[in-house]
Design an enzyme around this catalytic site. Structure first.
Site, PDB file in Angstrom:
ATOM      1  N   LYS A   6       7.939  -6.126  11.078  1.00 45.19           N
ATOM      2  CA  LYS A   6       7.779  -5.535   9.759  1.00 45.19           C
ATOM      3  C   LYS A   6       9.084  -5.056   9.127  1.00 45.19           C
ATOM      4  O   LYS A   6       9.309  -5.213   7.939  1.00 45.19           O
ATOM      5  CB  LYS A   6       6.800  -4.356   9.868  1.00 45.19           C
ATOM      6  CG  LYS A   6       6.345  -3.804   8.520  1.00 45.19           C
ATOM      7  CD  LYS A   6       5.247  -2.779   8.732  1.00 45.19           C
ATOM      8  CE  LYS A   6       4.716  -2.265   7.403  1.00 45.19           C
ATOM      9  NZ  LYS A   6       3.659  -1.268   7.574  1.00 45.19           N
ATOM     10  N   ARG A  31       2.125   8.554   6.907  1.00 42.81           N
ATOM     11  CA  ARG A  31       2.395   8.464   8.344  1.00 42.81           C
ATOM     12  C   ARG A  31       3.879   8.201   8.587  1.00 42.81           C
ATOM     13  O   ARG A  31       4.579   7.711   7.719  1.00 42.81           O
ATOM     14  CB  ARG A  31       1.584   7.334   8.979  1.00 42.81           C
ATOM     15  CG  ARG A  31       0.091   7.535   8.962  1.00 42.81           C
ATOM     16  CD  ARG A  31      -0.622   6.318   9.507  1.00 42.81           C
ATOM     17  NE  ARG A  31      -0.378   5.146   8.680  1.00 42.81           N
ATOM     18  CZ  ARG A  31      -0.533   3.890   9.076  1.00 42.81           C
ATOM     19  NH1 ARG A  31      -0.907   3.641  10.312  1.00 42.81           N
ATOM     20  NH2 ARG A  31      -0.306   2.888   8.258  1.00 42.81           N
ATOM     21  N   TRP A  41       7.109  -0.778  -7.757  1.00 38.11           N
ATOM     22  CA  TRP A  41       8.237  -1.326  -7.004  1.00 38.11           C
ATOM     23  C   TRP A  41       9.450  -1.494  -7.919  1.00 38.11           C
ATOM     24  O   TRP A  41      10.570  -1.144  -7.557  1.00 38.11           O
ATOM     25  CB  TRP A  41       7.860  -2.675  -6.384  1.00 38.11           C
ATOM     26  CG  TRP A  41       8.895  -3.197  -5.435  1.00 38.11           C
ATOM     27  CD1 TRP A  41       8.972  -3.008  -4.092  1.00 38.11           C
ATOM     28  CD2 TRP A  41      10.050  -4.000  -5.783  1.00 38.11           C
ATOM     29  NE1 TRP A  41      10.090  -3.627  -3.576  1.00 38.11           N
ATOM     30  CE2 TRP A  41      10.769  -4.239  -4.594  1.00 38.11           C
ATOM     31  CE3 TRP A  41      10.537  -4.525  -6.987  1.00 38.11           C
ATOM     32  CZ2 TRP A  41      11.941  -4.984  -4.560  1.00 38.11           C
ATOM     33  CZ3 TRP A  41      11.722  -5.264  -6.961  1.00 38.11           C
ATOM     34  CH2 TRP A  41      12.403  -5.490  -5.753  1.00 38.11           C
ATOM     35  N   PHE A  85      -3.494  -0.499   7.288  1.00 36.46           N
ATOM     36  CA  PHE A  85      -4.080  -1.825   7.131  1.00 36.46           C
ATOM     37  C   PHE A  85      -5.161  -1.842   6.040  1.00 36.46           C
ATOM     38  O   PHE A  85      -5.101  -1.070   5.097  1.00 36.46           O
ATOM     39  CB  PHE A  85      -4.595  -2.347   8.476  1.00 36.46           C
ATOM     40  CG  PHE A  85      -3.494  -2.617   9.466  1.00 36.46           C
ATOM     41  CD1 PHE A  85      -2.423  -3.432   9.138  1.00 36.46           C
ATOM     42  CD2 PHE A  85      -3.512  -2.044  10.729  1.00 36.46           C
ATOM     43  CE1 PHE A  85      -1.397  -3.686  10.036  1.00 36.46           C
ATOM     44  CE2 PHE A  85      -2.478  -2.283  11.634  1.00 36.46           C
ATOM     45  CZ  PHE A  85      -1.416  -3.107  11.289  1.00 36.46           C
ATOM     46  N   LYS A 145       0.822  -1.224   0.000  1.00 37.20           N
ATOM     47  CA  LYS A 145       0.000   0.000   0.000  1.00 37.20           C
ATOM     48  C   LYS A 145       0.853   1.270   0.000  1.00 37.20           C
ATOM     49  O   LYS A 145       0.619   2.188  -0.799  1.00 37.20           O
ATOM     50  CB  LYS A 145      -0.932  -0.031   1.219  1.00 37.20           C
ATOM     51  CG  LYS A 145      -1.906   1.137   1.282  1.00 37.20           C
ATOM     52  CD  LYS A 145      -2.940   0.935   2.356  1.00 37.20           C
ATOM     53  CE  LYS A 145      -2.409   1.045   3.754  1.00 37.20           C
ATOM     54  NZ  LYS A 145      -1.908  -0.134   4.404  1.00 37.20           N
ATOM     55  N   THR A 154       4.018   1.580  -0.840  1.00 37.33           N
ATOM     56  CA  THR A 154       4.772   1.601  -2.100  1.00 37.33           C
ATOM     57  C   THR A 154       3.905   2.135  -3.234  1.00 37.33           C
ATOM     58  O   THR A 154       4.341   2.967  -4.042  1.00 37.33           O
ATOM     59  CB  THR A 154       5.267   0.179  -2.428  1.00 37.33           C
ATOM     60  OG1 THR A 154       6.077  -0.290  -1.348  1.00 37.33           O
ATOM     61  CG2 THR A 154       6.076   0.162  -3.712  1.00 37.33           C
ATOM     62  N   ALA A 189      -3.648   1.629  12.891  1.00 35.24           N
ATOM     63  CA  ALA A 189      -5.042   1.527  12.463  1.00 35.24           C
ATOM     64  C   ALA A 189      -5.801   0.408  13.159  1.00 35.24           C
ATOM     65  O   ALA A 189      -7.025   0.409  13.151  1.00 35.24           O
ATOM     66  CB  ALA A 189      -5.124   1.335  10.955  1.00 35.24           C
ATOM     67  N   PHE A 201       3.349  -8.764  -9.313  1.00 41.61           N
ATOM     68  CA  PHE A 201       4.535  -9.573  -9.046  1.00 41.61           C
ATOM     69  C   PHE A 201       4.900 -10.339 -10.321  1.00 41.61           C
ATOM     70  O   PHE A 201       4.034 -10.638 -11.151  1.00 41.61           O
ATOM     71  CB  PHE A 201       4.265 -10.559  -7.899  1.00 41.61           C
ATOM     72  CG  PHE A 201       4.354  -9.940  -6.532  1.00 41.61           C
ATOM     73  CD1 PHE A 201       5.393 -10.268  -5.668  1.00 41.61           C
ATOM     74  CD2 PHE A 201       3.398  -9.026  -6.098  1.00 41.61           C
ATOM     75  CE1 PHE A 201       5.473  -9.705  -4.404  1.00 41.61           C
ATOM     76  CE2 PHE A 201       3.481  -8.459  -4.843  1.00 41.61           C
ATOM     77  CZ  PHE A 201       4.529  -8.798  -3.988  1.00 41.61           C
TER      78      PHE A 201
END
Length: 555
Positions: free
Chosen positions: A104, A93, A409, A300, A70, A72, A272, A381
């Site tokens: 993470k 954020r 990405w 999230f 998200k 990215t 969140a 991907f």
């Protein structure tokens, strides 16, 4: 293949003054923190005349271990908009040290769609979270000192609801006993710690419109109850002024840049799943004065971050989004369809078909509940097949929603241009933005409407304790506030094992508490905790720094 941090470290950054000029910000409105980051004079920028830019929210499907991308996508979309000639700003954020060192790792985007300097952003940044922690713990110290010095407000030590905090995952601190060692060391009592991003002060800072508003919100925070069950506020402890002094600079938004030089405002960081999950209103309002398109995200899945962005942040501050992007991956949808993580690289249309209802439910919520234009961004991907991508596109088109492939990405802004074109088109449409519940409903009714309309469950069940708390909060005058659901991020339900788009469930609310300064009621469900723990193998084990100060291991 380069890691995220290696990509970030190998890409030259522009001096922050150049980034500011590109955003139309004069040097007199900057407070530099080194060469590549600065605080902004938000008050002066927001006072500018002229129409605000378009506000675009990026959200996602329900998270899985396969990842969604998200942040990215948010960054790559902003870069993509610049590449098609639009003046864009990204508003994000700040990462918490808890997840950075926990499960993470870094949280500044990925690949060629990152905000930089990524090491600084992930580690301390401009000190905002430390200021929030200091203000939180100052209030805790003043509260306990008030009791120690005679307790003129008649506070019941058993009914103190204000916890200390630290910006780290530390399960050992969830429940503590302090004030031990004799009378001079305070009044013994049960206590505990929250992670800093769960502190109400984080929510207050992110929802404050000005320094004056910040101070007023701090003063309203309920921190304890008296022996006769009356709320005690930070204002009564006379702590609001000192806390606001600690937070004066933290309230100012931070300016950085993407790898492609797009201006990025990174500020605030409530979780969140245990808070409202959006960056600060100061950052968003400032960005809207600087860019024609402001791309922001909420934490999230859309049932958590987006719901709170729309029902709390937008409602409290009068914001109206122009479009929503829902991010998904083929891999994650196959996991929602029951496929194990080890088999995600193989085409499996049956698993994808079973997992698609999760995406479609999030999309339907955005378009039918909140009545906002929406596009699905498939974070592509290499293993995704044309048949899998076509299946997603066909199912979304049946709901009247387009799909855009996002390859940010690997390709940066160039991989986000198709998504950018669709976002521009959507922002030109009219929308009838509405909320998922009315404020004049009871607390229990508001929770029930979120469960039924957003989660698509049968309703909410309040424990006897929560029912009593709801009645007490309404009696005290807090019934008209919006609700902030503290719920697992891994399911629409309160059971993290229920993947996809489950039906026939109820959500159990075990505790209700008021965040009177932030301006919402927190409803705690399931096993949600306000102090996470570290995993078996913390990300911190891979993070290091060499003799030259070069950091490694942050993704």
């Amino acid at each position: 293949m380069l890691t995220d941090i290696e990509i970030a470290q190998s890409t030259p950054m522009k001096p922050i003054y150049e980034i500011a000029r590109a955003a139309g910000i004069g040097e007199e409105l900057l407070e530099p923190y080194g060469k590549y980051k600065a605080k902004l004079d938000a008050k002066a920028i927001r006072a500018r005349e002229g129409k605000d830019g378009k506000l675009v929210l990026v959200t996602a499907i329900t998270p899985t271990p396969a990842g969604e991308g998200k942040t990215t996508t948010t960054i790559g979309l902003a870069d993509g908009l610049r590449r098609i000639g639009k003046k864009s700003i990204v508003a994000l954020r700040e990462p918490s040290l808890g997840p950075v060192f926990g499960i993470k790792g870094g949280a500044a985007g990925g690949g060629y769609a990152q905000v930089v300097p990524m090491e600084d952003i992930n580690l301390h940044f401009t000190g905002d979270f430390h200021a929030i922690g200091a203000a939180n713990n100052l209030l805790a110290a003043m509260l306990d000192n008030h009791i120690h010095q005679g307790n003129a407000l008649n506070i019941d030590p058993r009914r103190i609801v204000w916890k200390r905090c630290v910006d780290m995952n530390d399960r050992q601190l969830r429940f503590v006993v302090d004030g031990l060692g004799g009378r001079v060391n305070g009044v013994p009592r049960e206590d505990g710690y929250d992670i800093t991003v769960a502190s109400e002060i984080m929510a207050v800072l992110c929802l404050s419109d000005s320094l004056t508003d910040l101070k007023e919100r701090l003063a309203r925070m309920v921190i304890a109850y008296t022996y006769d069950e009356q709320p005690v506020t930070a204002g009564q402890i006379k702590a609001a002024g000192a806390m606001a002094a600690l937070l004066r600079d933290a309230l100012k938004p931070n300016l950085v840049q993407t790898l492609e030089g797009t201006p990025a405002i990174v500020h605030g960081g409530p979780f969140a799943n245990i808070a409202h999950g959006c960056n600060s209103i100061m950052a968003t309002r400032t960005a809207l004065k600087l860019g024609d398109y402001v791309i922001t995200e909420a934490g999230f899945g859309a049932d958590l971050g987006a719901e709170k962005f729309l029902d709390i942040k937008c409602r409290v501050n009068g914001l109206k989004p122009d479009a929503v992007v829902v991010v998904a991956t083929v891999r994650a949808l196959k996991m929602h369809g029951g496929l194990p993580k080890t088999e995600l690289k193989t085409e499996n249309l049956d698993a994808l078909k079973k997992g698609l209802p999760n995406l479609l439910q999030h999309v339907e919520n955005m378009t039918q509940v909140y009545k906002l234009p929406c596009v699905v961004a498939i974070n592509r991907f290499p293993d995704d097949t044309e048949a899998e991508l076509r299946l997603i596109e066909d199912e979304c088109r049946a709901l009247g929603v387009n799909v855009a492939l996002s390859e940010v990405w690997a390709r940066g802004g160039a991989g986000g241009m198709a998504l950018a074109e669709e976002v521009v088109r959507l922002c030109g449409e009219k929308n009838d933005f509405s909320f998922s519940y009315p404020l004049d409903a009871s607390i229990e009714e508001k929770i029930g409407l979120i469960v039924k309309r957003v989660y698509h469950g049968d309703g909410a069940v309040l424990t006897p304790q929560a029912k009593k708390q709801a009645l007490t909060l309404e009696k005290l005058g807090f019934g008209g506030l919006p609700v902030c659901m503290a719920k697992t991020q891994y399911s629409f339900s309160d059971d993290p094992a229920l993947l996809g788009a489950p039906r026939g469930f109820t959500v159990t609310v075990r505790n209700l508490r008021v965040s009177a300064g932030a301006g919402f009621i927190v409803a705690l469900t399931g096993e949600i905790m306000t102090m996470p723990g570290l995993p078996k193998v913390p990300a911190a084990e891979k993070i290091d720094v060499d003799a030259d100060g070069r950091i490694t291991g942050l993704f």
